[in-house]
Design an enzyme around this catalytic site. Sequence first.
Site, PDB file in Angstrom:
ATOM      1  N   HIS A 197     -15.414  -3.528  -0.677  1.00  0.00           N
ATOM      2  CA  HIS A 197     -15.486  -2.814   0.601  1.00  0.00           C
ATOM      3  C   HIS A 197     -16.208  -3.657   1.653  1.00  0.00           C
ATOM      4  O   HIS A 197     -15.813  -3.684   2.814  1.00  0.00           O
ATOM      5  CB  HIS A 197     -16.184  -1.464   0.421  1.00  0.00           C
ATOM      6  CG  HIS A 197     -15.413  -0.506  -0.455  1.00  0.00           C
ATOM      7  ND1 HIS A 197     -14.059  -0.302  -0.338  1.00  0.00           N
ATOM      8  CD2 HIS A 197     -15.816   0.301  -1.481  1.00  0.00           C
ATOM      9  CE1 HIS A 197     -13.654   0.587  -1.230  1.00  0.00           C
ATOM     10  NE2 HIS A 197     -14.702   0.969  -1.949  1.00  0.00           N
TER      11      HIS A 197
ATOM     12  N   GLU B 167      -8.258  12.515   1.516  1.00  0.00           N
ATOM     13  CA  GLU B 167      -8.257  12.644   0.045  1.00  0.00           C
ATOM     14  C   GLU B 167      -9.318  11.739  -0.608  1.00  0.00           C
ATOM     15  O   GLU B 167      -9.602  11.891  -1.799  1.00  0.00           O
ATOM     16  CB  GLU B 167      -6.879  12.293  -0.529  1.00  0.00           C
ATOM     17  CG  GLU B 167      -5.795  13.333  -0.233  1.00  0.00           C
ATOM     18  CD  GLU B 167      -5.387  13.382   1.229  1.00  0.00           C
ATOM     19  OE1 GLU B 167      -5.371  12.313   1.877  1.00  0.00           O
ATOM     20  OE2 GLU B 167      -5.119  14.491   1.742  1.00  0.00           O
TER      21      GLU B 167
ATOM     22  N   TRP C 100      -9.688  -6.107  -5.593  1.00  0.00           N
ATOM     23  CA  TRP C 100     -10.210  -7.429  -5.211  1.00  0.00           C
ATOM     24  C   TRP C 100     -11.553  -7.660  -5.917  1.00  0.00           C
ATOM     25  O   TRP C 100     -11.804  -8.728  -6.466  1.00  0.00           O
ATOM     26  CB  TRP C 100     -10.383  -7.495  -3.693  1.00  0.00           C
ATOM     27  CG  TRP C 100     -10.853  -8.816  -3.163  1.00  0.00           C
ATOM     28  CD1 TRP C 100     -10.076  -9.846  -2.710  1.00  0.00           C
ATOM     29  CD2 TRP C 100     -12.218  -9.250  -3.028  1.00  0.00           C
ATOM     30  NE1 TRP C 100     -10.857 -10.897  -2.307  1.00  0.00           N
ATOM     31  CE2 TRP C 100     -12.183 -10.548  -2.494  1.00  0.00           C
ATOM     32  CE3 TRP C 100     -13.459  -8.675  -3.303  1.00  0.00           C
ATOM     33  CZ2 TRP C 100     -13.340 -11.288  -2.218  1.00  0.00           C
ATOM     34  CZ3 TRP C 100     -14.608  -9.408  -3.040  1.00  0.00           C
ATOM     35  CH2 TRP C 100     -14.541 -10.694  -2.506  1.00  0.00           C
TER      36      TRP C 100
ATOM     37  N   ASP D 184      -5.623  -1.414   1.904  1.00  0.00           N
ATOM     38  CA  ASP D 184      -5.801  -1.021   0.501  1.00  0.00           C
ATOM     39  C   ASP D 184      -6.026  -2.249  -0.380  1.00  0.00           C
ATOM     40  O   ASP D 184      -5.548  -3.338  -0.074  1.00  0.00           O
ATOM     41  CB  ASP D 184      -4.558  -0.252   0.033  1.00  0.00           C
ATOM     42  CG  ASP D 184      -4.820   0.526  -1.252  1.00  0.00           C
ATOM     43  OD1 ASP D 184      -6.002   0.765  -1.578  1.00  0.00           O
ATOM     44  OD2 ASP D 184      -3.850   0.890  -1.940  1.00  0.00           O
TER      45      ASP D 184
ATOM     46  N   ARG E   9       1.055  -2.078   4.838  1.00  0.00           N
ATOM     47  CA  ARG E   9       0.148  -1.618   3.776  1.00  0.00           C
ATOM     48  C   ARG E   9      -0.112  -2.797   2.865  1.00  0.00           C
ATOM     49  O   ARG E   9       0.812  -3.394   2.317  1.00  0.00           O
ATOM     50  CB  ARG E   9       0.738  -0.467   2.962  1.00  0.00           C
ATOM     51  CG  ARG E   9      -0.263  -0.026   1.874  1.00  0.00           C
ATOM     52  CD  ARG E   9       0.137   1.213   1.123  1.00  0.00           C
ATOM     53  NE  ARG E   9      -0.953   1.610   0.230  1.00  0.00           N
ATOM     54  CZ  ARG E   9      -1.287   2.844  -0.073  1.00  0.00           C
ATOM     55  NH1 ARG E   9      -0.611   3.841   0.446  1.00  0.00           N
ATOM     56  NH2 ARG E   9      -2.282   3.103  -0.889  1.00  0.00           N
TER      57      ARG E   9
ATOM     58  N   ASN F 171      -9.315  -3.018  -1.891  1.00  0.00           N
ATOM     59  CA  ASN F 171     -10.706  -3.508  -1.965  1.00  0.00           C
ATOM     60  C   ASN F 171     -11.239  -3.457  -3.401  1.00  0.00           C
ATOM     61  O   ASN F 171     -11.910  -4.383  -3.863  1.00  0.00           O
ATOM     62  CB  ASN F 171     -11.628  -2.647  -1.098  1.00  0.00           C
ATOM     63  CG  ASN F 171     -11.329  -2.775   0.382  1.00  0.00           C
ATOM     64  OD1 ASN F 171     -10.532  -3.615   0.790  1.00  0.00           O
ATOM     65  ND2 ASN F 171     -11.979  -1.954   1.190  1.00  0.00           N
TER      66      ASN F 171
ATOM     67  N   LEU G 250      -7.576  -4.287  23.966  1.00  0.00           N
ATOM     68  CA  LEU G 250      -6.998  -3.789  22.713  1.00  0.00           C
ATOM     69  C   LEU G 250      -7.603  -2.413  22.457  1.00  0.00           C
ATOM     70  O   LEU G 250      -8.800  -2.227  22.682  1.00  0.00           O
ATOM     71  CB  LEU G 250      -7.370  -4.731  21.553  1.00  0.00           C
ATOM     72  CG  LEU G 250      -7.035  -4.227  20.146  1.00  0.00           C
ATOM     73  CD1 LEU G 250      -5.568  -4.499  19.804  1.00  0.00           C
ATOM     74  CD2 LEU G 250      -7.904  -4.896  19.086  1.00  0.00           C
TER      75      LEU G 250
ATOM     76  N   SER H 157      -9.357   8.264   3.897  1.00  0.00           N
ATOM     77  CA  SER H 157      -8.387   9.361   4.008  1.00  0.00           C
ATOM     78  C   SER H 157      -9.051  10.693   3.682  1.00  0.00           C
ATOM     79  O   SER H 157     -10.128  10.737   3.066  1.00  0.00           O
ATOM     80  CB  SER H 157      -7.206   9.121   3.063  1.00  0.00           C
ATOM     81  OG  SER H 157      -7.561   9.451   1.740  1.00  0.00           O
TER      82      SER H 157
ATOM     83  N   ARG I  24       3.579   3.329  -0.535  1.00  0.00           N
ATOM     84  CA  ARG I  24       3.524   4.742  -0.148  1.00  0.00           C
ATOM     85  C   ARG I  24       2.693   4.896   1.115  1.00  0.00           C
ATOM     86  O   ARG I  24       1.973   3.985   1.526  1.00  0.00           O
ATOM     87  CB  ARG I  24       2.984   5.609  -1.286  1.00  0.00           C
ATOM     88  CG  ARG I  24       1.648   5.181  -1.829  1.00  0.00           C
ATOM     89  CD  ARG I  24       1.147   6.144  -2.938  1.00  0.00           C
ATOM     90  NE  ARG I  24      -0.046   5.612  -3.582  1.00  0.00           N
ATOM     91  CZ  ARG I  24      -0.081   5.137  -4.822  1.00  0.00           C
ATOM     92  NH1 ARG I  24       0.994   5.121  -5.570  1.00  0.00           N
ATOM     93  NH2 ARG I  24      -1.213   4.681  -5.336  1.00  0.00           N
TER      94      ARG I  24
HETATM   95  C1  IPE Z   1      -5.157   4.913   1.250  1.00  0.00           C
HETATM   96  O1  IPE Z   1      -5.621   4.221   0.134  1.00  0.00           O
HETATM   97  C2  IPE Z   1      -6.297   5.282   2.161  1.00  0.00           C
HETATM   98  C3  IPE Z   1      -7.022   4.172   2.763  1.00  0.00           C
HETATM   99  C4  IPE Z   1      -6.763   2.898   2.669  1.00  0.00           C
HETATM  100  C5  IPE Z   1      -8.112   4.567   3.590  1.00  0.00           C
HETATM  101  P1  IPE Z   1      -5.878   4.948  -1.250  1.00  0.00           P
HETATM  102  O2  IPE Z   1      -6.322   3.889  -2.184  1.00  0.00           O
HETATM  103  O3  IPE Z   1      -6.766   6.110  -1.066  1.00  0.00           O
HETATM  104  O4  IPE Z   1      -4.416   5.475  -1.593  1.00  0.00           O
HETATM  105  P2  IPE Z   1      -3.788   5.984  -2.963  1.00  0.00           P
HETATM  106  O5  IPE Z   1      -4.754   6.949  -3.575  1.00  0.00           O
HETATM  107  O6  IPE Z   1      -3.583   4.787  -3.846  1.00  0.00           O
HETATM  108  O7  IPE Z   1      -2.473   6.606  -2.566  1.00  0.00           O
HETATM  109  C1  IPE Z   2      -9.102   0.733   0.197  1.00  0.00           C
HETATM  110  O1  IPE Z   2      -9.356   0.091  -0.987  1.00  0.00           O
HETATM  111  C2  IPE Z   2     -10.368   1.278   0.825  1.00  0.00           C
HETATM  112  C3  IPE Z   2     -10.460   2.749   0.827  1.00  0.00           C
HETATM  113  C4  IPE Z   2      -9.559   3.568   0.402  1.00  0.00           C
HETATM  114  C5  IPE Z   2     -11.659   3.308   1.381  1.00  0.00           C
HETATM  115  P1  IPE Z   2      -9.453   0.868  -2.361  1.00  0.00           P
HETATM  116  O2  IPE Z   2     -10.883   1.262  -2.572  1.00  0.00           O
HETATM  117  O3  IPE Z   2      -8.484   1.987  -2.408  1.00  0.00           O
HETATM  118  O4  IPE Z   2      -9.052  -0.258  -3.382  1.00  0.00           O
HETATM  119  P2  IPE Z   2      -8.166  -0.123  -4.682  1.00  0.00           P
HETATM  120  O5  IPE Z   2      -6.880   0.530  -4.276  1.00  0.00           O
HETATM  121  O6  IPE Z   2      -8.946   0.704  -5.648  1.00  0.00           O
HETATM  122  O7  IPE Z   2      -7.970  -1.528  -5.134  1.00  0.00           O
HETATM  123 MG    MG Z   3      -6.568   2.135  -3.054  1.00  0.00          MG
END
Ligand code: IPE
Ligand code: IPE
Ligand code: MG
Length: 276
Positions: free
Chosen positions: A57, A87, A45, A40, A208, A42, A151, A85, A214
């Site tokens: 990404h 979601e 960043w 999480d 995480r 990206n 692996l 995910s 979470r």
């Molecule tokens: C969790 O990250 C899913 C992935 C890293 C693939 P999210 O950015 O979607 O999580 P929430 O929405 O902050 O819980």
């Molecule tokens: C995780 O990074 C990648 C995916 C969930 C696909 P995010 O895109 O959730 O990055 P933040 O949480 O918005 O920084």
């Molecule tokens: Mg995120």
Amino acid sequence: MSREPPFSRPPKAATPLFSSSTREVPEVLATPRHVAIIMDGNGRWARARHLPRVAGHRKGVEAVRAAVRSSIERGIEYLTLFAFSSENWRRPTEEVTILMDLFALALEQEVAKLNSNGIRFKAVGDMLRFPSRIRDLIAAGEALTAGNKRLTLTVAANYGGRWDVTQAARAYFALNPGALISSAALDPDALAPYLAMSYAPEPDLFIRTGGEQRISNFLLWQLAYSELYFTDVLWPDFGPATLDTAIASYRTRERRFGRTSEQLQAAQVARATQGE
Ligand code: IPE
Ligand code: IPE
Ligand code: MG
């Protein structure tokens, strides 16, 4: 078109896999066998650099390469990465499209390299929602690398822990129709082989990145007794140092699995005497 997956009997594990429900006190190794990561941060960043989210990404894919390399160097046997995910479809269409394109590109460019490095590639999640191009790339990558032992890299894509438990129950009942009448035989040990990651031991260490504390519907069942490690490091900045800090934290934990410290010590003594 039916969206029902074909149910097949779970293969019997060749060697017993570690499960938190074992009756014996499981041996805890200094290096986690299985590390599961929520990648999480990206977006944040990229935002910190006034770049579009896609730049985060892209950089995240580079961090995946580094994580795979570091895991092999440290003797980790299973690395599981949460990439998308169930979601994440709620994100703006443009971002979902970009993520799909990046996923397809990574599959096209990386699978041959994974194979030449002895890595077994697996994907878990509801694949039926992906475009056929991605499904075909995944199937080809899994088939190509199936025999590799160095692996096991699992990418969780369109994965949700609730989906996993639900699909396992559906598969169980499809293959054990008698259980619909008398469900007494359905217990955790009976359901576990139908879970998406039944080929792997449960994660020893969960990491995480990105600062949130979470689970976000990741491996709900399998994380029951995993050691949890949260870091503010954003995924694109993840490297060997962060992995080592997480492993160092893991080594300080006492994994009791519901038992007492005294029971663990007794099991350790018994193991040492057996080994003499
Ligand atoms: C969790 O990250 C899913 C992935 C890293 C693939 P999210 O950015 O979607 O999580 P929430 O929405 O902050 O819980
Ligand atoms: C995780 O990074 C990648 C995916 C969930 C696909 P995010 O895109 O959730 O990055 P933040 O949480 O918005 O920084
Ligand atoms: Mg995120």
